[in-house]
Motif scaffolding. Sequence first.
Motif, mmCIF file in Angstrom:
data_model
loop_
_atom_site.group_PDB
_atom_site.id
_atom_site.type_symbol
_atom_site.label_atom_id
_atom_site.label_comp_id
_atom_site.label_asym_id
_atom_site.label_seq_id
_atom_site.Cartn_x
_atom_site.Cartn_y
_atom_site.Cartn_z
ATOM 1 N N PRO A 49 0.834 -1.200 0.000
ATOM 2 C CA PRO A 49 0.000 0.000 0.000
ATOM 3 C C PRO A 49 0.870 1.253 0.000
ATOM 4 C CG PRO A 49 0.102 -0.942 2.194
ATOM 5 C CD PRO A 49 0.839 -1.883 1.271
ATOM 6 N N LEU A 51 1.989 5.189 1.276
ATOM 7 C CA LEU A 51 2.376 5.703 2.584
ATOM 8 C C LEU A 51 1.171 6.329 3.274
ATOM 9 C CD1 LEU A 51 5.722 7.466 1.606
ATOM 10 C CD2 LEU A 51 5.411 5.170 2.500
ATOM 11 N N SER A 52 1.189 6.337 4.580
ATOM 12 C CA SER A 52 0.117 6.986 5.333
ATOM 13 C C SER A 52 0.314 8.498 5.279
ATOM 14 C CB SER A 52 0.116 6.505 6.785
ATOM 15 O OG SER A 52 1.262 7.017 7.456
ATOM 16 N N MET A 53 -0.728 9.253 5.590
ATOM 17 C CA MET A 53 -0.635 10.716 5.587
ATOM 18 C C MET A 53 0.392 11.185 6.617
ATOM 19 S SD MET A 53 -2.407 11.487 3.093
ATOM 20 C CE MET A 53 -2.468 13.253 3.156
ATOM 21 N N GLU A 54 0.497 10.464 7.719
ATOM 22 C CA GLU A 54 1.481 10.810 8.743
ATOM 23 C C GLU A 54 2.902 10.647 8.202
ATOM 24 O OE1 GLU A 54 2.976 8.909 12.915
ATOM 25 O OE2 GLU A 54 0.805 9.119 12.649
ATOM 26 N N GLU A 55 3.164 9.539 7.523
ATOM 27 C CA GLU A 55 4.488 9.309 6.938
ATOM 28 C C GLU A 55 4.815 10.353 5.880
ATOM 29 O OE1 GLU A 55 5.175 4.520 7.056
ATOM 30 O OE2 GLU A 55 3.599 5.276 5.712
ATOM 31 N N ASP A 103 3.214 13.800 -3.094
ATOM 32 C CA ASP A 103 2.419 13.383 -1.935
ATOM 33 C C ASP A 103 1.239 12.532 -2.388
ATOM 34 O OD1 ASP A 103 4.194 14.820 -0.442
ATOM 35 O OD2 ASP A 103 2.789 16.387 0.145
ATOM 36 N N ALA A 107 0.724 8.438 -1.621
ATOM 37 C CA ALA A 107 -0.485 7.905 -0.984
ATOM 38 C C ALA A 107 -0.965 6.642 -1.702
ATOM 39 C CB ALA A 107 -1.586 8.954 -0.986
ATOM 40 N N ARG A 108 -0.585 6.485 -2.975
ATOM 41 C CA ARG A 108 -1.018 5.323 -3.753
ATOM 42 C C ARG A 108 0.077 4.278 -3.925
ATOM 43 N NH1 ARG A 108 -3.101 9.845 -6.369
ATOM 44 N NH2 ARG A 108 -5.366 9.918 -6.370
ATOM 45 N N THR A 121 11.260 2.795 4.238
ATOM 46 C CA THR A 121 10.862 3.347 5.523
ATOM 47 C C THR A 121 11.809 2.819 6.587
ATOM 48 O OG1 THR A 121 9.289 1.546 5.820
ATOM 49 C CG2 THR A 121 8.434 3.592 4.903
#
Length: 122
Positions: A49, A51-55, A103, A107-108, A121
């Motif tokens: 998946p 990355l998360s919005m936080e990452e 960004d 997210a994708r 990461t």
Amino acid sequence: MLPLPPPSPPFPFLGIGVLVLVYLVIFYLLNHEDHITGHDERSEEEDRPGLSMEEIGQLPWFYFHVSTTSSTSCAVCLDGFEAGERCRSFPVCNHMFHAQCIDLWFARKPSCPTCRSPFETK
């Protein structure tokens, strides 16, 4: 009175119909082969998946300056860079993008849109 010409045979329409049918059968077989054989050709990148919005929010960014790099356009939106725009540099390969463009990409997909290097990461 002159006799009427014989009706044209349906062969052109029949031939086109057969070609369309063959095409549809081939298309069906190619698209459903994975379901029949159980083989899935998706890459590992597609399984991961984004990355998360936080990452994404924790990634470093900078303002573009003309002397910053030789790159002239963002590979995501294909627009050129202008002085003062927020940009991010992909940490693995140093490819540069507009911050808002990369960004949305992150997210994708967790990879570089230019060279497909995976995002690491820590």
